[in-house]
Design a protein around this motif. Structure first.
Motif, PDB file in Angstrom:
ATOM      1  N   ALA A  16       0.803  -1.088   0.020  1.00 46.25           N
ATOM      2  CA  ALA A  16       0.650   0.334  -0.039  1.00 46.25           C
ATOM      3  C   ALA A  16       0.711   1.377  -0.082  1.00 46.25           C
ATOM      4  CB  ALA A  16      -0.772   0.058   1.230  1.00 46.25           C
ATOM      5  N   ALA A  17       0.839   2.257  -1.469  1.00 37.92           N
ATOM      6  CA  ALA A  17       2.080   3.168  -1.085  1.00 37.92           C
ATOM      7  C   ALA A  17       1.946   3.998  -0.295  1.00 37.92           C
ATOM      8  CB  ALA A  17       1.027   4.350  -2.213  1.00 37.92           C
ATOM      9  N   GLN A  18       0.000   4.061   1.027  1.00 36.14           N
ATOM     10  CA  GLN A  18       1.120   5.030   1.971  1.00 36.14           C
ATOM     11  C   GLN A  18       0.537   4.513   3.075  1.00 36.14           C
ATOM     12  OE1 GLN A  18      -2.452   8.162   1.235  1.00 36.14           O
ATOM     13  NE2 GLN A  18      -2.011   8.825  -0.468  1.00 36.14           N
ATOM     14  N   GLY A  19       0.492   3.285   2.873  1.00 34.90           N
ATOM     15  CA  GLY A  19       0.219   2.231   4.349  1.00 34.90           C
ATOM     16  C   GLY A  19      -1.335   1.961   5.155  1.00 34.90           C
ATOM     17  N   GLY A  20      -1.492   1.100   5.522  1.00 35.18           N
ATOM     18  CA  GLY A  20      -2.569   1.414   6.108  1.00 35.18           C
ATOM     19  C   GLY A  20      -2.786  -0.107   7.024  1.00 35.18           C
ATOM     20  N   ARG A  21      -4.009  -0.461   7.095  1.00 37.81           N
ATOM     21  CA  ARG A  21      -4.293  -1.884   7.992  1.00 37.81           C
ATOM     22  C   ARG A  21      -5.495  -2.571   7.108  1.00 37.81           C
ATOM     23  NH1 ARG A  21      -2.975  -1.977  13.010  1.00 37.81           N
ATOM     24  NH2 ARG A  21      -1.736   0.414  13.636  1.00 37.81           N
ATOM     25  N   LEU A  22      -5.167  -3.852   6.696  1.00 37.51           N
ATOM     26  CA  LEU A  22      -5.966  -4.611   6.526  1.00 37.51           C
ATOM     27  C   LEU A  22      -7.047  -5.236   7.358  1.00 37.51           C
ATOM     28  CD1 LEU A  22      -7.300  -5.704   3.266  1.00 37.51           C
ATOM     29  CD2 LEU A  22      -4.957  -7.175   3.840  1.00 37.51           C
ATOM     30  N   ARG A  23      -8.615  -5.622   7.016  1.00 37.74           N
ATOM     31  CA  ARG A  23      -9.204  -5.636   8.140  1.00 37.74           C
ATOM     32  C   ARG A  23      -9.460  -7.155   8.196  1.00 37.74           C
ATOM     33  NH1 ARG A  23     -12.023  -3.733  12.743  1.00 37.74           N
ATOM     34  NH2 ARG A  23     -13.822  -5.031  13.514  1.00 37.74           N
ATOM     35  N   PHE A  57     -12.007  -9.777   3.816  1.00 37.83           N
ATOM     36  CA  PHE A  57     -11.497  -8.102   4.283  1.00 37.83           C
ATOM     37  C   PHE A  57     -11.844  -7.325   4.036  1.00 37.83           C
ATOM     38  CE2 PHE A  57      -8.967 -11.403   0.697  1.00 37.83           C
ATOM     39  CZ  PHE A  57      -8.992 -10.033   0.496  1.00 37.83           C
ATOM     40  N   GLU A  58     -11.286  -6.140   4.334  1.00 36.47           N
ATOM     41  CA  GLU A  58     -11.049  -5.029   3.967  1.00 36.47           C
ATOM     42  C   GLU A  58     -10.426  -4.108   4.339  1.00 36.47           C
ATOM     43  OE1 GLU A  58     -14.325  -1.769   6.642  1.00 36.47           O
ATOM     44  OE2 GLU A  58     -14.726  -4.128   7.205  1.00 36.47           O
ATOM     45  N   ALA A  59     -10.669  -3.366   3.480  1.00 39.42           N
ATOM     46  CA  ALA A  59      -9.122  -2.799   3.059  1.00 39.42           C
ATOM     47  C   ALA A  59     -10.265  -1.042   2.729  1.00 39.42           C
ATOM     48  CB  ALA A  59      -8.314  -2.991   2.853  1.00 39.42           C
ATOM     49  N   MET A  61      -8.122   1.833   2.519  1.00 43.24           N
ATOM     50  CA  MET A  61      -6.268   2.849   2.003  1.00 43.24           C
ATOM     51  C   MET A  61      -6.410   2.841   1.454  1.00 43.24           C
ATOM     52  SD  MET A  61      -3.637  -0.565   2.894  1.00 43.24           S
ATOM     53  CE  MET A  61      -4.687  -1.206   3.902  1.00 43.24           C
ATOM     54  N   PRO A  62      -6.372   4.281   0.093  1.00 45.24           N
ATOM     55  CA  PRO A  62      -5.663   4.293  -1.318  1.00 45.24           C
ATOM     56  C   PRO A  62      -4.663   3.478  -1.458  1.00 45.24           C
ATOM     57  CG  PRO A  62      -4.867   6.021  -0.074  1.00 45.24           C
ATOM     58  CD  PRO A  62      -6.228   5.378   1.055  1.00 45.24           C
ATOM     59  N   GLY A  63      -4.868   3.066  -2.689  1.00 42.98           N
ATOM     60  CA  GLY A  63      -3.468   2.176  -3.804  1.00 42.98           C
ATOM     61  C   GLY A  63      -3.166   1.293  -2.648  1.00 42.98           C
ATOM     62  N   LEU A  64      -4.028   0.240  -2.872  1.00 40.75           N
ATOM     63  CA  LEU A  64      -3.201  -1.516  -1.677  1.00 40.75           C
ATOM     64  C   LEU A  64      -3.657  -2.280  -3.003  1.00 40.75           C
ATOM     65  CD1 LEU A  64      -3.535  -3.247  -0.005  1.00 40.75           C
ATOM     66  CD2 LEU A  64      -5.858  -3.863   0.056  1.00 40.75           C
ATOM     67  N   SER A  65      -2.602  -2.820  -3.463  1.00 38.45           N
ATOM     68  CA  SER A  65      -2.111  -4.112  -4.004  1.00 38.45           C
ATOM     69  C   SER A  65      -2.084  -5.298  -3.934  1.00 38.45           C
ATOM     70  CB  SER A  65      -0.863  -3.132  -5.098  1.00 38.45           C
ATOM     71  OG  SER A  65      -1.387  -2.169  -5.988  1.00 38.45           O
ATOM     72  N   LEU A  66      -3.019  -5.994  -4.293  1.00 35.81           N
ATOM     73  CA  LEU A  66      -2.655  -7.622  -3.639  1.00 35.81           C
ATOM     74  C   LEU A  66      -1.843  -8.202  -5.199  1.00 35.81           C
ATOM     75  CD1 LEU A  66      -6.079  -8.191  -2.231  1.00 35.81           C
ATOM     76  CD2 LEU A  66      -3.701  -7.922  -1.210  1.00 35.81           C
ATOM     77  N   PHE A  67      -0.908  -8.115  -5.142  1.00 32.69           N
ATOM     78  CA  PHE A  67      -0.486  -9.260  -6.111  1.00 32.69           C
ATOM     79  C   PHE A  67      -0.762 -10.910  -6.638  1.00 32.69           C
ATOM     80  CE2 PHE A  67       2.519  -5.609  -5.118  1.00 32.69           C
ATOM     81  CZ  PHE A  67       2.113  -5.006  -5.937  1.00 32.69           C
ATOM     82  N   SER A  68      -0.492 -11.201  -4.487  1.00 32.99           N
ATOM     83  CA  SER A  68      -0.383 -13.222  -5.136  1.00 32.99           C
ATOM     84  C   SER A  68      -0.958 -13.596  -4.014  1.00 32.99           C
ATOM     85  CB  SER A  68       0.341 -13.777  -5.402  1.00 32.99           C
ATOM     86  OG  SER A  68       1.845 -13.290  -4.831  1.00 32.99           O
ATOM     87  N   ALA A  69      -1.310 -14.812  -3.652  1.00 35.58           N
ATOM     88  CA  ALA A  69      -2.170 -15.328  -2.317  1.00 35.58           C
ATOM     89  C   ALA A  69      -1.585 -16.501  -2.986  1.00 35.58           C
ATOM     90  CB  ALA A  69      -3.299 -15.403  -3.066  1.00 35.58           C
ATOM     91  N   THR A  70      -0.765 -17.286  -1.888  1.00 38.85           N
ATOM     92  CA  THR A  70       0.369 -18.916  -1.496  1.00 38.85           C
ATOM     93  C   THR A  70      -1.041 -19.471  -1.178  1.00 38.85           C
ATOM     94  OG1 THR A  70       2.016 -18.317  -0.184  1.00 38.85           O
ATOM     95  CG2 THR A  70       2.170 -17.863  -2.846  1.00 38.85           C
TER      96      THR A  70
END
Length: 72
Positions: A16-23, A57-59, A61-70
């Motif tokens: 997340a570009a500016q950081g933040g919390r993922l609930r 899950f809920e976010a 925050m601006p700019g959250l990027s999820l690239f992959s899940a394993t």
């Protein structure tokens, strides 16, 4: 977003570009907050036994990027 999966472990690569919390709230349990900032691997579930899970899950925050899940 809601994710239904079958595994014992769940990891995301996110940033997340500016950081933040993922609930997150696994299987309707108590909500947890994960601090997301740098692009790295974040562990959402680290169990010992495989099972079917529902992860909403809920976010907010601006700019959250999820690239992959394993899963493990």
């Amino acid at each position: 977003m809601r994710l239904r999966f079958s595994a014992a472990k769940l990891h995301f690569v996110a940033s997340a570009a500016q950081g933040g919390r993922l609930r997150v709230s696994m299987d309707g349990g108590a909500a947890q907050e994960i601090e997301v900032k740098w692009p790295t691997l974040y562990t959402l579930l680290d169990g010992e036994t495989y099972g079917e899970h529902l992860l909403p899950f809920e976010a907010k925050m601006p700019g959250l990027s999820l690239f992959s899940a394993t899963f493990g």
